[in-house]
Design a protein around this motif. Structure first.
Motif, PDB file in Angstrom:
ATOM      1  N   GLY A 115      25.151  43.487  34.953  1.00  0.00           N
ATOM      2  CA  GLY A 115      26.444  43.380  35.646  1.00  0.00           C
ATOM      3  C   GLY A 115      26.476  42.308  36.725  1.00  0.00           C
ATOM      4  N   LYS A 116      25.466  41.434  36.733  1.00  0.00           N
ATOM      5  CA  LYS A 116      25.375  40.409  37.786  1.00  0.00           C
ATOM      6  C   LYS A 116      26.590  39.467  37.762  1.00  0.00           C
ATOM      7  N   ALA A 141      18.385  42.899  34.909  1.00  0.00           N
ATOM      8  CA  ALA A 141      18.160  42.519  33.509  1.00  0.00           C
ATOM      9  C   ALA A 141      19.453  42.006  32.885  1.00  0.00           C
ATOM     10  N   ASN A 142      19.360  41.507  31.657  1.00  0.00           N
ATOM     11  CA  ASN A 142      20.555  41.092  30.901  1.00  0.00           C
ATOM     12  C   ASN A 142      21.535  42.242  30.848  1.00  0.00           C
ATOM     13  N   THR A 193      29.381  39.998  36.407  1.00  0.00           N
ATOM     14  CA  THR A 193      30.606  40.769  36.673  1.00  0.00           C
ATOM     15  C   THR A 193      30.828  40.892  38.180  1.00  0.00           C
ATOM     16  N   GLU A 220      23.405  32.429  38.087  1.00  0.00           N
ATOM     17  CA  GLU A 220      22.279  32.093  37.209  1.00  0.00           C
ATOM     18  C   GLU A 220      22.047  30.573  37.095  1.00  0.00           C
ATOM     19  N   GLN A 278      18.094  35.906  36.798  1.00  0.00           N
ATOM     20  CA  GLN A 278      17.158  36.716  36.019  1.00  0.00           C
ATOM     21  C   GLN A 278      15.731  36.335  36.357  1.00  0.00           C
TER      22      GLN A 278
HETATM   23  P1  ATP Z   1      23.231  38.249  31.848  1.00  0.00           P
HETATM   24  O1  ATP Z   1      22.052  38.119  32.726  1.00  0.00           O
HETATM   25  O2  ATP Z   1      22.856  38.498  30.408  1.00  0.00           O
HETATM   26  O3  ATP Z   1      24.261  37.163  32.022  1.00  0.00           O
HETATM   27  P2  ATP Z   1      24.711  40.072  33.561  1.00  0.00           P
HETATM   28  O4  ATP Z   1      23.852  40.967  34.383  1.00  0.00           O
HETATM   29  O5  ATP Z   1      25.321  38.894  34.218  1.00  0.00           O
HETATM   30  O6  ATP Z   1      23.920  39.639  32.255  1.00  0.00           O
HETATM   31  P3  ATP Z   1      27.396  40.766  32.818  1.00  0.00           P
HETATM   32  O7  ATP Z   1      27.689  39.445  32.177  1.00  0.00           O
HETATM   33  O8  ATP Z   1      28.012  41.074  34.125  1.00  0.00           O
HETATM   34  O9  ATP Z   1      25.825  40.989  32.929  1.00  0.00           O
HETATM   35  O10 ATP Z   1      27.787  41.883  31.767  1.00  0.00           O
HETATM   36  C1  ATP Z   1      27.698  43.282  32.055  1.00  0.00           C
HETATM   37  C2  ATP Z   1      28.266  44.064  30.868  1.00  0.00           C
HETATM   38  O11 ATP Z   1      29.662  43.745  30.728  1.00  0.00           O
HETATM   39  C3  ATP Z   1      27.623  43.704  29.538  1.00  0.00           C
HETATM   40  O12 ATP Z   1      27.458  44.891  28.814  1.00  0.00           O
HETATM   41  C4  ATP Z   1      28.652  42.798  28.870  1.00  0.00           C
HETATM   42  O13 ATP Z   1      28.609  42.920  27.469  1.00  0.00           O
HETATM   43  C5  ATP Z   1      29.957  43.325  29.413  1.00  0.00           C
HETATM   44  N1  ATP Z   1      30.980  42.251  29.494  1.00  0.00           N
HETATM   45  C6  ATP Z   1      30.865  41.086  30.164  1.00  0.00           C
HETATM   46  N2  ATP Z   1      31.988  40.351  30.029  1.00  0.00           N
HETATM   47  C7  ATP Z   1      32.833  41.063  29.263  1.00  0.00           C
HETATM   48  C8  ATP Z   1      34.163  40.865  28.767  1.00  0.00           C
HETATM   49  N3  ATP Z   1      34.856  39.760  29.057  1.00  0.00           N
HETATM   50  N4  ATP Z   1      34.712  41.838  28.006  1.00  0.00           N
HETATM   51  C9  ATP Z   1      34.018  42.975  27.730  1.00  0.00           C
HETATM   52  N5  ATP Z   1      32.766  43.242  28.177  1.00  0.00           N
HETATM   53  C10 ATP Z   1      32.176  42.300  28.919  1.00  0.00           C
END
Ligand code: ATP
Length: 234
Positions: A39-40, A35-36, A42, A160, A192
């Protein structure tokens, strides 16, 4: 080919990845879904060394990647097609493609590589002299993928790729990803768009709140009750 072992990572005091372990074998097409905010991205940034883990290891073939500089990633043979595409908008499609082949491994093969990617993406051949900033969203995504391929990678990281694209273009991008995989490329994709990606990948991992919750073959996960409830609305 790529192995992440017990990785913990985050931003400042905020931990996002918790003890994440997974692997991608040579020539596999692996998808990370979640999901959003799961952490993907990251995970992708950690593999690309834009973010260093606080603990754990990342291996690519026989090299450790967890504390190298980002430019090293391209040298070992990983191309990251980032979420926001990040083309050079004031440069033409061809110039953007050339920028993808600056590393020593790719430079001597620039001409053949351009022909290869323009064959893969005929739409880009038509628009090769157009400024990248004026391409449609789908064309920009194609250009970003093509630029990644210009570095002659052993592995492609897709962050994505369907973001902001219509369902039809999303389908087209996934078809192209399958085609590139069919030519022997190893792919790790985060998405996603769970239903479509599970249908085309070899294996997938489900990420929940920064932890790997499930792993399996794409088509098996499509039948998994937890996946159906959490992602497919069934
Ligand atoms: P999406 O599908 O919405 O892109 P994702 O699964 O890729 O989501 P990430 O972008 O990895 O998720 O984010 C994971 C968590 O880390 C989220 O809570 C986000 O707010 C936080 N986060 C991401 N980048 C940063 C940053 N540069 N500084 C602080 N927190 C961050």
């Amino acid at each position: 080919m790529l192995r992440m072992e017990n990785v913990n990572a985050g931003y400042g005091d905020v931990q996002v990845l918790w003890d994440v372990s997974f692997e991608v074998k040579a020539r596999e097409f692996v998808v990370l879904v979640g999901a959003n905010g799961a952490g993907k991205s990251t995970i992708m940034k950690t593999i690309s060394s834009l973010l260093h883990p606080t603990s754990g290891t990342i291996w690519f073939e026989d090299q450790r990647l967890d504390h190298v500089q980002p430019y090293h990633i391209i040298d070992v043979g990983i191309a990251h097609v980032p979420e926001a595409r990040q083309l050079f908008p004031e440069m033409t499609v061809l110039e953007n493609l050339e920028m993808g082949s600056l590393c020593a491994r790719a430079k001597p093969h620039r001409k053949e590589s351009i022909e290869w990617v323009l064959d893969l993406f005929p739409r880009l051949r038509e628009r090769r002299k157009q400024l990248a900033g004026t391409l449609s969203g789908g064309e920009q995504q194609m250009c970003a993928i093509a630029r990644g391929l210009m570095s002659k990678p052993k592995m492609l990281l897709f962050d994505e790729p369907s973001l902001g694209l219509s369902p039809l273009l999303t389908q087209e991008i996934f078809r192209l990803a399958s085609k590139i995989h069919g030519e022997g490329m190893t792919i790790l994709m985060v998405e996603q768009n769970v239903k479509q990606t599970l249908a085309i990948c070899d294996r997938a991992y489900v990420l929940e709140n920064g932890r790997i919750a499930l792993e399996g073959k794409g088509r098996e996960l499509l039948e998994n009750e937890e996946v159906k409830q959490a992602f497919l609305g069934i």
